[in-house]
Write a protein that holds these residues in place. Structure first.
Motif, short mmCIF file in Angstrom:
data_model
loop_
_atom_site.label_atom_id
_atom_site.label_comp_id
_atom_site.label_asym_id
_atom_site.label_seq_id
_atom_site.Cartn_x
_atom_site.Cartn_y
_atom_site.Cartn_z
N ILE A 2 -30.26 17.50 -7.49
CA ILE A 2 -29.25 18.55 -7.55
C ILE A 2 -29.89 19.84 -8.02
CG2 ILE A 2 -27.05 19.25 -8.56
CD1 ILE A 2 -26.48 16.27 -9.03
N ASP A 6 -27.40 25.08 -5.23
CA ASP A 6 -26.51 24.43 -4.28
C ASP A 6 -25.09 24.97 -4.44
OD1 ASP A 6 -28.66 22.91 -3.51
OD2 ASP A 6 -28.12 21.17 -4.73
N ILE A 8 -21.97 24.26 -5.65
CA ILE A 8 -21.44 23.27 -6.60
C ILE A 8 -19.92 23.32 -6.62
CG2 ILE A 8 -21.49 22.43 -8.96
CD1 ILE A 8 -24.18 22.31 -7.54
N SER A 12 -17.06 18.97 -10.48
CA SER A 12 -17.60 17.82 -9.77
C SER A 12 -18.65 17.10 -10.60
CB SER A 12 -18.23 18.27 -8.44
OG SER A 12 -19.33 19.14 -8.71
N GLU A 14 -21.69 16.71 -9.73
CA GLU A 14 -22.90 17.54 -9.69
C GLU A 14 -22.86 18.62 -10.77
OE1 GLU A 14 -21.01 16.80 -7.15
OE2 GLU A 14 -22.28 15.69 -5.73
N TRP A 97 -18.60 26.40 -12.54
CA TRP A 97 -18.75 25.04 -12.05
C TRP A 97 -17.83 24.08 -12.79
CZ3 TRP A 97 -24.76 25.29 -12.82
CH2 TRP A 97 -25.31 26.13 -11.84
#
Length: 317
Positions: A2, A6, A8, A12, A14, A97
């Protein structure tokens, strides 16, 4: 693997993995590794407690993750993780995130899980382990919310990433009949804490300009960049002198032990010196994140080398 680059998804798995900062778990594993090595030499391979050793590793990992999440949350609400000026790796709350309410619930859960993991250590170390665990959780919060803003973060690293995990890992992994105060184990914890602090020094060295502007008075802000570079280089030297003294005072063959100790120490000092040179050469900017990773690697080398030195050379009376 990860990556923070990315896409995200909010809240999540991740996002939680990135928030946990897996690369920092080196700092949690090294003191426990050293504490287990000391326990082996105190009690013998056949008498060391495997279950408490595993519990110490798990508790240390969970407390490191807890500290990372606490830092992520409180730095976000204090406005210290502005993505426009931040030089370090991205943070979960600041990047969106993980939302703040979800992070608060996560903090409660991770803290509770850490306590549950540590609870069985009462069986091996007595009820005082409750106090040790409670203090660890308390100061995980106080580090970010109070001590790091007053230049005292390094002192907490010395205590909670050196003395406490080394000493109490040793303590719970040996039979109760051998659980007595040991000054050499305490000093080994001090040595470990000095080396672990190099990771904090790099982090604060990178952020010194932003911290100064935000009124965050870290040790680096107090002493300046040149003295910080010197401190980064020489803290492990002090640690090795402490460990060298322990070996000499507890070795059956002092001259041979000294020679083996020095040879093994070179395995750590070579990469540490190269990392120091890289720190000085880069001096500022996001490129210092590379030095952060190199320092984590060096710390792990230190842990492995020190554990080997203890097992080969340390002979407690």
């Amino acid at each position: 693997m990860i990556s923070e680059d990315d896409n995200i998804k909010t809240n999540s798995l991740e996002a939680w993995v990135l928030a946990a900062r897996p690369k920092t778990l080196t700092g949690a594993s090294v003191p426990v590794m050293i504490g287990v090595a000391l326990a082996i030499k105190t009690a013998g391979w056949g008498s060391i407690g495997i279950i408490p050793a595993v519990l110490c590793f798990l508790f240390a990992f969970m407390m490191q993750i807890d500290s990372n999440l606490i830092n992520d949350y409180f730095d976000c609400i204090h406005g210290n993780d502005d993505s426009a000026t931040r030089l370090g790796p991205k943070r979960a709350c600041a990047e969106g995130w993980i939302t703040l309410p979800v992070m608060r619930r996560g903090l409660v859960i991770v803290s509770a899980v850490a306590c549950l993991i540590g609870l069985p250590l009462i069986w091996f170390g007595g009820w005082e382990m409750v106090m040790v665990g409670a203090v660890c959780v308390l100061f995980a919060f106080l580090y970010t919310t109070f001590f790091s803003y007053r230049g005292l973060g390094d002192a907490l690293v010395l205590v909670f990433f050196g003395i406490v995990p080394v000493y109490f890992t040793w303590y719970v992994c040996i039979p109760q009949a051998l659980q007595y105060f040991n000054i050499f184990v305490l000093l080994a914890g001090v040595a470990c804490g000095l080396v672990i602090d190099t990771l904090l020094l790099v982090n604060n060295y990178r952020d010194r300009d932003n911290d100064r502007a935000d009124g965050k008075i870290t040790l680096v802000v107090r002493i300046g960049e040149r003295r910080t570079e010197q401190l980064y280089l020489y803290l492990p030297n002090v640690a090795e002198i402490i460990l060298f003294t322990i070996v000499l005072l507890n070795g059956s063959k002092p001259f041979l032990s000294a020679a083996i100790f020095v040879v093994l120490s070179v395995l750590y000092f070579i990469p540490h010196t190269k990392t120091t040179n890289k720190l000085v050469a880069i001096n500022r900017g996001k490129a210092l994140n590379m030095v952060l990773g190199m320092t984590a690697r060096d710390m792990f080398i230190f842990g492995v080398v020190t554990a080997i030195q203890i097992i080969l050379l340390y002979n407690p009376v």
